[in-house]
Structure formats: structure tokens, C-alpha cells
Design a protein around this motif. Structure first.
Motif, PDB file in Angstrom:
ATOM      1  N   VAL A  89      18.884  -7.806  26.326  1.00 36.29           N
ATOM      2  CA  VAL A  89      18.879  -6.460  25.754  1.00 36.29           C
ATOM      3  C   VAL A  89      19.067  -6.526  24.244  1.00 36.29           C
ATOM      4  O   VAL A  89      18.380  -5.843  23.477  1.00 36.29           O
ATOM      5  CB  VAL A  89      19.982  -5.599  26.399  1.00 36.29           C
ATOM      6  N   GLN A  90      20.009  -7.371  23.787  1.00 37.38           N
ATOM      7  CA  GLN A  90      20.259  -7.500  22.350  1.00 37.38           C
ATOM      8  C   GLN A  90      19.020  -7.990  21.607  1.00 37.38           C
ATOM      9  O   GLN A  90      18.758  -7.567  20.476  1.00 37.38           O
ATOM     10  CB  GLN A  90      21.424  -8.457  22.116  1.00 37.38           C
ATOM     11  N   LYS A  91      18.254  -8.851  22.241  1.00 35.86           N
ATOM     12  CA  LYS A  91      17.050  -9.390  21.609  1.00 35.86           C
ATOM     13  C   LYS A  91      15.914  -8.371  21.593  1.00 35.86           C
ATOM     14  O   LYS A  91      15.146  -8.292  20.632  1.00 35.86           O
ATOM     15  CB  LYS A  91      16.611 -10.660  22.339  1.00 35.86           C
ATOM     16  N   ALA A  92      15.807  -7.584  22.657  1.00 37.84           N
ATOM     17  CA  ALA A  92      14.657  -6.678  22.799  1.00 37.84           C
ATOM     18  C   ALA A  92      14.877  -5.326  22.124  1.00 37.84           C
ATOM     19  O   ALA A  92      13.917  -4.644  21.772  1.00 37.84           O
ATOM     20  CB  ALA A  92      14.347  -6.459  24.281  1.00 37.84           C
ATOM     21  N   LEU A  93      16.149  -4.928  21.934  1.00 30.50           N
ATOM     22  CA  LEU A  93      16.438  -3.608  21.385  1.00 30.50           C
ATOM     23  C   LEU A  93      16.252  -3.597  19.871  1.00 30.50           C
ATOM     24  O   LEU A  93      16.842  -4.397  19.149  1.00 30.50           O
ATOM     25  CB  LEU A  93      17.865  -3.197  21.736  1.00 30.50           C
ATOM     26  N   LYS A  94      15.439  -2.675  19.377  1.00 31.82           N
ATOM     27  CA  LYS A  94      15.185  -2.503  17.939  1.00 31.82           C
ATOM     28  C   LYS A  94      15.583  -1.080  17.540  1.00 31.82           C
ATOM     29  O   LYS A  94      15.252  -0.117  18.241  1.00 31.82           O
ATOM     30  CB  LYS A  94      13.707  -2.736  17.595  1.00 31.82           C
ATOM     31  N   ILE A  95      16.272  -0.950  16.416  1.00 36.15           N
ATOM     32  CA  ILE A  95      16.745   0.356  15.950  1.00 36.15           C
ATOM     33  C   ILE A  95      16.318   0.551  14.499  1.00 36.15           C
ATOM     34  O   ILE A  95      16.500  -0.333  13.667  1.00 36.15           O
ATOM     35  CB  ILE A  95      18.274   0.474  16.063  1.00 36.15           C
ATOM     36  N   GLU A  96      15.756   1.726  14.202  1.00 39.88           N
ATOM     37  CA  GLU A  96      15.301   2.031  12.845  1.00 39.88           C
ATOM     38  C   GLU A  96      15.642   3.481  12.498  1.00 39.88           C
ATOM     39  O   GLU A  96      15.235   4.393  13.234  1.00 39.88           O
ATOM     40  CB  GLU A  96      13.790   1.815  12.736  1.00 39.88           C
ATOM     41  N   PRO A  97      16.380   3.777  11.418  1.00 43.61           N
ATOM     42  CA  PRO A  97      17.064   2.803  10.561  1.00 43.61           C
ATOM     43  C   PRO A  97      18.201   2.119  11.315  1.00 43.61           C
ATOM     44  O   PRO A  97      18.790   2.705  12.222  1.00 43.61           O
ATOM     45  CB  PRO A  97      17.577   3.656   9.402  1.00 43.61           C
ATOM     46  N   GLN A  98      18.523   0.913  10.930  1.00 41.92           N
ATOM     47  CA  GLN A  98      19.464   0.092  11.669  1.00 41.92           C
ATOM     48  C   GLN A  98      20.903   0.610  11.537  1.00 41.92           C
ATOM     49  O   GLN A  98      21.280   1.184  10.518  1.00 41.92           O
ATOM     50  CB  GLN A  98      19.407  -1.355  11.173  1.00 41.92           C
ATOM     51  N   PHE A  99      21.686   0.401  12.587  1.00 36.84           N
ATOM     52  CA  PHE A  99      23.131   0.610  12.533  1.00 36.84           C
ATOM     53  C   PHE A  99      23.784  -0.395  13.479  1.00 36.84           C
ATOM     54  O   PHE A  99      23.174  -0.846  14.456  1.00 36.84           O
ATOM     55  CB  PHE A  99      23.520   2.053  12.899  1.00 36.84           C
ATOM     56  N   ASP A 100      24.994  -0.774  13.170  1.00 40.30           N
ATOM     57  CA  ASP A 100      25.737  -1.714  14.008  1.00 40.30           C
ATOM     58  C   ASP A 100      26.173  -1.025  15.295  1.00 40.30           C
ATOM     59  O   ASP A 100      26.531   0.163  15.290  1.00 40.30           O
ATOM     60  CB  ASP A 100      26.962  -2.247  13.261  1.00 40.30           C
ATOM     61  N   ILE A 125      16.066  11.081  11.507  1.00 44.64           N
ATOM     62  CA  ILE A 125      15.417  10.640  12.744  1.00 44.64           C
ATOM     63  C   ILE A 125      15.705   9.154  12.950  1.00 44.64           C
ATOM     64  O   ILE A 125      15.434   8.331  12.069  1.00 44.64           O
ATOM     65  CB  ILE A 125      13.901  10.885  12.701  1.00 44.64           C
ATOM     66  N   TYR A 126      16.239   8.818  14.126  1.00 44.49           N
ATOM     67  CA  TYR A 126      16.494   7.431  14.515  1.00 44.49           C
ATOM     68  C   TYR A 126      15.535   7.068  15.657  1.00 44.49           C
ATOM     69  O   TYR A 126      15.364   7.839  16.606  1.00 44.49           O
ATOM     70  CB  TYR A 126      17.934   7.245  14.976  1.00 44.49           C
TER      71      TYR A 126
END
Length: 279
Positions: A89-100, A125-126
Motif C-alpha cells: 500500500v505504501q508503495k502504490a499510494l500516491k498523494i498530490e499535493p503530498q502530506f505525511d 484539491i487533494y
């Protein structure tokens, strides 16, 4: 089972009369073909051949939202129709704009709670995408709009304006349009008090005074606490402004007299007479 397959192939290719070496070579080629076909397409219910691996069906939702958008402190829930490893999941999940964020594994890996470690920015918008095959195409994505804070954008008349016509309307424009007109009236006050009627035009609350007095300073206050319908959003501070109406214009009568300057002749025995125009 292999013996029955071989016997079947012998009948198909009619190879009983072939020499043993040729027969074995033909059977070997046929078995390879059958095995390859089984690997790519599988044989239903036999368990002898591999079946194609199906990609997980993934969905992501925000856990704290309403019609205005998502809260800036919301968490997200990723759900799958099959268990997923945390590192996957950590490898496949992409977030834009990024946040921890941190991941909370649930339901044996079929669900993961995505917990942002910081508050999200308002009115932004995220996009959350899941790129499970590592292709970079991210064909599964979800867009979420964070809320903008409910506030007053402007007023008409503007604060501390002068010479305002006594027939003016008083307008308060909000950042959102889903406020209730009857509720908003209870939060509105004007001093000195004035009677009038109410209107709503999309995001704008309008008070139409029956009569404003000339040369008078009016103070308008919209109290905090006004709530948007269907949400928990409220106006978190008072909004106040003042204006002064124009003085009453007094009409004054004017007198204008013009003396005709054209050449005029008369004798010494005549009384001089000059043409005069006035109004």
C-alpha cells in the motif's frame, strides 16, 4: 491422468504406426503446448494449471466530509476486495499535493486508515491515486476538495463610507450560499433601528430599509454563530460596519439679471432706458 492425455493425442494425430522415437517427440511437443495453454488460460476446477492473478479492486473515501467538502483534519479509508500488504500500500499510494501520513491496518489488510500527520490546507484539491502495478499511470484516483472557511466577503455600503443615498439597500455577501434567510435575520442588527424587508440573492443577504434618515450614522452588526445549512460550519466572529447617509439637499432660489449691452442712444431730454432681462 497423463496416460489418458497421451492416449487421446495418439488417436487425434493417428500416430500408432510411427516409430517410438518420433512418437515420443510428438507427444512431448503436444504436452508442452497443453501446459503453455494451461498457464495462460487455466483449466477451470482442475487445479492443475495456474490462473491469472486479478488486480485488487481499491476504493478510497474521506471519513469526515459534507456537501461543502472534506474537513482539514479528516482521515481517509482505503478498502480492497482482497488483503494487501502494508508495504504494498505504501508503495502504490500516491498523494498530490503530498502530506505525511501513517497507515492503520484493519480487517486483515482489506482496509487501511490513512491518517494525515498534519492538517490539510483549506480550499484545496487533494488527489489520492493507487498505482498497484507500478506502471506510473495511476488509473485509480480520487479527488477531494477541502472546505473553505465560512466568512463574510464584503458589505454594501462599505465600512465607514459617507454620503450614502438614503434609498440604499444594505448587502452582506458570504463565502457560501447555503445559509438560511430566516435564520440570518436573527443575527442581523442595525442602529438606529430601521424597519425593512429581506431578500436573498445567492450568496448575498439583502436588507431593504423602509426609510433611512439623512445625515445619520448607522452601525450594522452580523453576530457570530450563523450556521450553514447541512453543515457544522458557523460564522466564528462578528462582522460590523458603519456608514453615514448624505445630508438633505436644500433647494435655494436663485436670481439672475442681465443688462443689455447693445448700443443705446437717447437725447439729453430723454430719460435713459436700458433693456434688462432677469429670471
Amino acid at each position: 491422468m497423463f496416460k489418458s492425455v497421451i492416449a487421446f493425442l495418439k488417436r487425434i494425430f493417428n500416430i500408432q504406426g510411427l516409430r517410438r522415437r518420433k512418437w515420443q517427440a510428438g507427444i512431448s511437443i503436444a504436452i508442452v503446448v497443453v501446459l503453455l495453454a494451461g498457464i495462460f488460460w487455466g483449466v477451470g476446477g482442475t487445479g492443475l494449471f495456474l490462473k491469472p492473478v486479478q488486480a485488487a479492486e481499491v476504493n478510497i473515501v474521506a471519513l469526515n466530509s459534507d456537501r461543502l467538502g472534506i474537513e482539514i483534519d479528516t482521515e481517509f479509508l482505503l478498502s480492497s476486495n482482497q488483503p494487501l500488504a502494508k508495504n504494498e500500500v505504501q508503495k502504490a499510494l500516491k498523494i498530490e499535493p503530498q502530506f505525511d501520513y501513517s497507515l492503520d491496518k484493519m480487517d486483515g489488510g482489506k482496509k487501511y486508515k490513512i491518517i494525515p500527520l498534519v492538517k490539510l490546507d483549506p480550499n484545496k484539491i487533494y488527489t489520492l491515486s493507487y498505482d498497484q502495478d507500478g506502471s506510473g499511470r495511476e488509473n485509480m484516483s480520487w479527488a477531494f476538495q477541502t472546505k473553505s472557511k465560512f466568512h463574510v466577503v464584503r458589505s454594501l455600503p462599505a465600512n465607514q463610507t459617507t454620503n450614502v443615498p438614503i434609498n440604499t439597500g444594505i448587502e452582506i455577501t458570504f463565502s457560501h450560499d447555503n445559509f438560511d434567510l430566516n435564520t440570518a435575520k436573527d443575527y442581523f442588527s442595525i442602529s438606529p433601528q430601521v424597519k425593512g424587508s429581506w431578500e436573498k440573492h445567492k450568496k448575498t443577504l439583502v436588507f431593504v430599509p423602509d426609510k433611512l434618515e439623512p445625515a445619520t450614522i448607522y452601525q450594522v452588526v452580523l453576530q457570530k454563530g450563523l450556521t450553514l445549512k447541512g453543515t457544522k460550519e458557523t460564522l466564528d466572529q462578528d462582522y460590523a460596519f458603519s456608514f453615514e447617509t448624505a445630508p438633505l439637499q436644500q433647494e435655494t432660489e436663485s436670481f439672475i439679471m442681465n443688462l443689455d449691452t447693445a448700443l443705446t442712444e437717447f437725447s439729453t431730454t430723454e430719460k435713459p432706458v436700458f433693456p434688462v432681462h432677469f429670471y
